[in-house]
Motif scaffolding. Structure first.
Motif, PDB file in Angstrom:
ATOM      1  N   VAL A 100      17.947 -15.263  96.363  1.00 52.60           N
ATOM      2  CA  VAL A 100      17.657 -16.499  95.637  1.00 52.60           C
ATOM      3  C   VAL A 100      16.894 -16.223  94.339  1.00 52.60           C
ATOM      4  O   VAL A 100      17.304 -16.651  93.264  1.00 52.60           O
ATOM      5  CB  VAL A 100      16.862 -17.489  96.524  1.00 52.60           C
ATOM      6  N   VAL A 101      15.784 -15.492  94.446  1.00 53.15           N
ATOM      7  CA  VAL A 101      14.945 -15.264  93.267  1.00 53.15           C
ATOM      8  C   VAL A 101      15.681 -14.471  92.192  1.00 53.15           C
ATOM      9  O   VAL A 101      15.739 -14.877  91.021  1.00 53.15           O
ATOM     10  CB  VAL A 101      13.635 -14.541  93.651  1.00 53.15           C
ATOM     11  N   ASN A 102      16.246 -13.332  92.572  1.00 54.53           N
ATOM     12  CA  ASN A 102      16.883 -12.466  91.570  1.00 54.53           C
ATOM     13  C   ASN A 102      18.019 -13.154  90.816  1.00 54.53           C
ATOM     14  O   ASN A 102      18.082 -13.068  89.578  1.00 54.53           O
ATOM     15  CB  ASN A 102      17.365 -11.175  92.230  1.00 54.53           C
ATOM     16  N   PRO A 103      18.941 -13.847  91.500  1.00 53.36           N
ATOM     17  CA  PRO A 103      20.015 -14.529  90.752  1.00 53.36           C
ATOM     18  C   PRO A 103      19.503 -15.616  89.807  1.00 53.36           C
ATOM     19  O   PRO A 103      20.022 -15.754  88.695  1.00 53.36           O
ATOM     20  CB  PRO A 103      20.890 -15.130  91.859  1.00 53.36           C
ATOM     21  N   VAL A 104      18.485 -16.366  90.220  1.00 50.47           N
ATOM     22  CA  VAL A 104      17.976 -17.440  89.367  1.00 50.47           C
ATOM     23  C   VAL A 104      17.248 -16.862  88.161  1.00 50.47           C
ATOM     24  O   VAL A 104      17.403 -17.355  87.033  1.00 50.47           O
ATOM     25  CB  VAL A 104      17.063 -18.394  90.170  1.00 50.47           C
ATOM     26  N   GLU A 105      16.465 -15.819  88.371  1.00 46.85           N
ATOM     27  CA  GLU A 105      15.785 -15.184  87.232  1.00 46.85           C
ATOM     28  C   GLU A 105      16.790 -14.628  86.230  1.00 46.85           C
ATOM     29  O   GLU A 105      16.617 -14.762  85.018  1.00 46.85           O
ATOM     30  CB  GLU A 105      14.863 -14.069  87.728  1.00 46.85           C
ATOM     31  N   VAL A 113      21.882 -22.500  94.628  1.00 45.95           N
ATOM     32  CA  VAL A 113      21.747 -21.077  94.969  1.00 45.95           C
ATOM     33  C   VAL A 113      21.208 -20.934  96.391  1.00 45.95           C
ATOM     34  O   VAL A 113      21.714 -20.139  97.189  1.00 45.95           O
ATOM     35  CB  VAL A 113      20.825 -20.361  93.960  1.00 45.95           C
ATOM     36  N   LEU A 114      20.179 -21.711  96.728  1.00 49.20           N
ATOM     37  CA  LEU A 114      19.604 -21.655  98.072  1.00 49.20           C
ATOM     38  C   LEU A 114      20.625 -22.054  99.129  1.00 49.20           C
ATOM     39  O   LEU A 114      20.758 -21.385 100.163  1.00 49.20           O
ATOM     40  CB  LEU A 114      18.389 -22.579  98.149  1.00 49.20           C
ATOM     41  N   GLY A 115      21.362 -23.140  98.883  1.00 53.30           N
ATOM     42  CA  GLY A 115      22.339 -23.606  99.861  1.00 53.30           C
ATOM     43  C   GLY A 115      23.430 -22.590 100.136  1.00 53.30           C
ATOM     44  O   GLY A 115      23.820 -22.368 101.284  1.00 53.30           O
ATOM     45  N   LEU A 116      23.924 -21.934  99.091  1.00 57.49           N
ATOM     46  CA  LEU A 116      24.985 -20.946  99.274  1.00 57.49           C
ATOM     47  C   LEU A 116      24.471 -19.671  99.936  1.00 57.49           C
ATOM     48  O   LEU A 116      25.238 -18.950 100.587  1.00 57.49           O
ATOM     49  CB  LEU A 116      25.629 -20.619  97.924  1.00 57.49           C
ATOM     50  N   ALA A 117      23.178 -19.386  99.781  1.00 56.04           N
ATOM     51  CA  ALA A 117      22.604 -18.178 100.377  1.00 56.04           C
ATOM     52  C   ALA A 117      22.077 -18.420 101.789  1.00 56.04           C
ATOM     53  O   ALA A 117      21.706 -17.465 102.485  1.00 56.04           O
ATOM     54  CB  ALA A 117      21.463 -17.665  99.498  1.00 56.04           C
ATOM     55  N   TRP A 118      22.065 -19.687 102.222  1.00 53.80           N
ATOM     56  CA  TRP A 118      21.331 -20.058 103.432  1.00 53.80           C
ATOM     57  C   TRP A 118      21.707 -19.232 104.658  1.00 53.80           C
ATOM     58  O   TRP A 118      20.833 -18.682 105.358  1.00 53.80           O
ATOM     59  CB  TRP A 118      21.515 -21.541 103.726  1.00 53.80           C
ATOM     60  N   ASN A 119      22.976 -19.143 104.961  1.00 49.97           N
ATOM     61  CA  ASN A 119      23.384 -18.453 106.183  1.00 49.97           C
ATOM     62  C   ASN A 119      23.018 -16.976 106.154  1.00 49.97           C
ATOM     63  O   ASN A 119      22.662 -16.381 107.181  1.00 49.97           O
ATOM     64  CB  ASN A 119      24.884 -18.633 106.411  1.00 49.97           C
ATOM     65  N   GLU A 120      23.086 -16.374 104.971  1.00 55.07           N
ATOM     66  CA  GLU A 120      22.742 -14.963 104.846  1.00 55.07           C
ATOM     67  C   GLU A 120      21.229 -14.746 104.845  1.00 55.07           C
ATOM     68  O   GLU A 120      20.757 -13.638 105.124  1.00 55.07           O
ATOM     69  CB  GLU A 120      23.351 -14.397 103.559  1.00 55.07           C
ATOM     70  N   LEU A 121      20.463 -15.784 104.562  1.00 53.86           N
ATOM     71  CA  LEU A 121      19.008 -15.652 104.530  1.00 53.86           C
ATOM     72  C   LEU A 121      18.428 -15.370 105.912  1.00 53.86           C
ATOM     73  O   LEU A 121      17.380 -14.730 106.031  1.00 53.86           O
ATOM     74  CB  LEU A 121      18.375 -16.940 103.981  1.00 53.86           C
ATOM     75  N   LYS A 122      19.095 -15.868 106.967  1.00 47.85           N
ATOM     76  CA  LYS A 122      18.588 -15.687 108.331  1.00 47.85           C
ATOM     77  C   LYS A 122      17.118 -16.123 108.387  1.00 47.85           C
ATOM     78  O   LYS A 122      16.202 -15.327 108.577  1.00 47.85           O
ATOM     79  CB  LYS A 122      18.752 -14.236 108.787  1.00 47.85           C
ATOM     80  N   VAL A 123      16.911 -17.407 108.237  1.00 48.61           N
ATOM     81  CA  VAL A 123      15.581 -17.944 107.978  1.00 48.61           C
ATOM     82  C   VAL A 123      14.578 -17.730 109.100  1.00 48.61           C
ATOM     83  O   VAL A 123      13.370 -17.888 108.877  1.00 48.61           O
ATOM     84  CB  VAL A 123      15.673 -19.455 107.642  1.00 48.61           C
TER      85      VAL A 123
END
Length: 392
Positions: free
Chosen positions: A104-109, A81-91
């Protein structure tokens, strides 16, 4: 000397070279329990800036940036989940924590609120098709869609680990390659994340094996050591990454100077009575062997951290936070966190309170570990992500 010729727990870098500057993060197996615990770990790392591209300086010198995320089984679910969201996270943006929660949190929960595989669904799947295929379909429908390894970012390097039951070696999946050092390497693989995580979390014997189908022409010529031939190359049969390395340590330890390991694995317990049944006795023997391998990896890691051959931190879901010297730790009574650690290793739905307590516990022990052993000057958290639930 090649990487493959080294012991799985050797502290030496490949070829005798110094390990690279940078941080390797390891997320262990442990079913939904591990998935939620590591979610809390990642949440606190995001707040502390450990997902950003800015170089960091630790207690003992420069530690660079996050270079690799290596995961196993339950850890692989959240890593995917983190890897697929990485680019959109704009870390590097200031509002990363808000986006982290949404992406990340909402989909995993939401995923943890429903059972992925139960004994009954596994039995039905075994009669109709394959339990692992059913597991993969669930991952695809509820988490990853049809995204592939090529949808992971170029950096950091996400490595999803499985065990090759044919070669007895680690099978690693990543964006630049998938490989087993004995069987060979496929460059730029297009396996779906659902199938890859399905292999990494194929807990034996019920969810294993995960069967893959490749063409021999996909492999880089001469990239395997002794087993680069059918059916090893064309029909690999994979199992849970924890069979080989439940900490996800193998692909990080020899390569990076700073190693952060989050362990949410189960505990080997003494047993008063050993049943003479061959099957149950064999299962106990396998668990005993597995426990010794895990203990050896852990001892080598902690020894390297203590001697400063490596920088970083190790924490476990069974750790006692009172033993961490950081000031301002969140209140986590050991009797309550041990109850969370004793949650079974499975892919069964968890109620909202249990989910949030596991997340809170991962968040709190990560904070204590980083501020105790990795970096000075970091501010303690104001509270748990879910203050009402705490850890018990």
């Amino acid at each position: 000397m090649s990487v493959e010729e080294l012991s799985p727990v050797s502290p030496e870098a490949p070829g005798g070279a110094s390990p690279d500057l940078g941080i390797g993060l390891c997320l262990s197996g442990g079913g939904y329990r591990a998935m939620l615990f590591h979610l809390g770990v990642l949440w606190r790392l995001a707040e502390l800036g450990y997902l950003s591209s800015a170089d960091r300086t630790g207690k003992h010198g420069p530690i660079g940036t996050l270079q690799r995320v290596s995961s196993v089984s339950g850890g692989s679910i959240v890593a995917g989940v983190l890897g697929l969201a990485w680019n959109e996270l704009k870390v590097d943006d200031a509002d990363l924590p808000e986006r982290f929660r949404r992406l990340v949190v909402n989909p995993v929960e939401q995923f943890a609120s429903r059972t992925t595989v139960s004994i009954w669904s596994a039995a039905i799947s075994a009669l109709v098709s394959s339990v692992n295929k059913s597991l993969t379909r669930n991952y695809q429908r509820r988490l990853y869609g049809k995204k592939t390894l090529q949808d992971f970012p170029d950096s950091p390097h996400f490595v999803i680990n499985a065990t090759n039951l044919q070669s007895g070696a680690l099978w690693r999946f990543s964006k630049p390659y998938t490989r087993d050092w004995r069987v060979g390497e496929i460059r730029n693989p297009t396996d779906t994340i659902a199938k890859v995580v399905g292999a990494s979390s194929a807990f034996p014997p019920f969810l294993s094996p995960a069967r893959f189908k490749y063409d021999e022409s996909q492999y880089t010529p001469g990239s395997g050591m002794g087993l680069q031939m059918p059916p090893y190359t064309t029909r690999p049969a994979l199992s849970d990454g924890g069979v080989y390395d439940n900490l996800g340590l193998e692909t990080v330890f020899k390569n990076f100077q700073t190693v952060i390991v989050s362990n949410a694995g189960g505990q080997y317990r003494p047993k008063k009575k050993i049943i003479g049944d061959w099957i149950l006795q064999s299962y106990r023997v396998m668990n005993t062997i597995d426990n010794q391998v895990r203990s050896l990896r852990k001892r080598v890691l902690i020894s390297s951290l203590a001697s400063l051959d490596k920088y970083g931190a190790y924490w476990s879901i069974r750790s006692d936070i009172s033993g961490y010297p950081a000031e301002g730790k969140l209140p986590c009574p050991h009797e309550q966190t041990r109850e969370l650690a004793d949650i079974p290793t499975d892919l069964a739905a968890k109620d909202k309170t249990t989910q949030r307590r596991l997340i809170n516990w991962g968040y709190a022990i990560c904070d204590a570990g980083i501020r105790s052993w990795v970096e000075d000057g970091l501010l303690p958290p104001n509270d748990f992500p879910y203050p009402n639930e705490r850890v018990g």
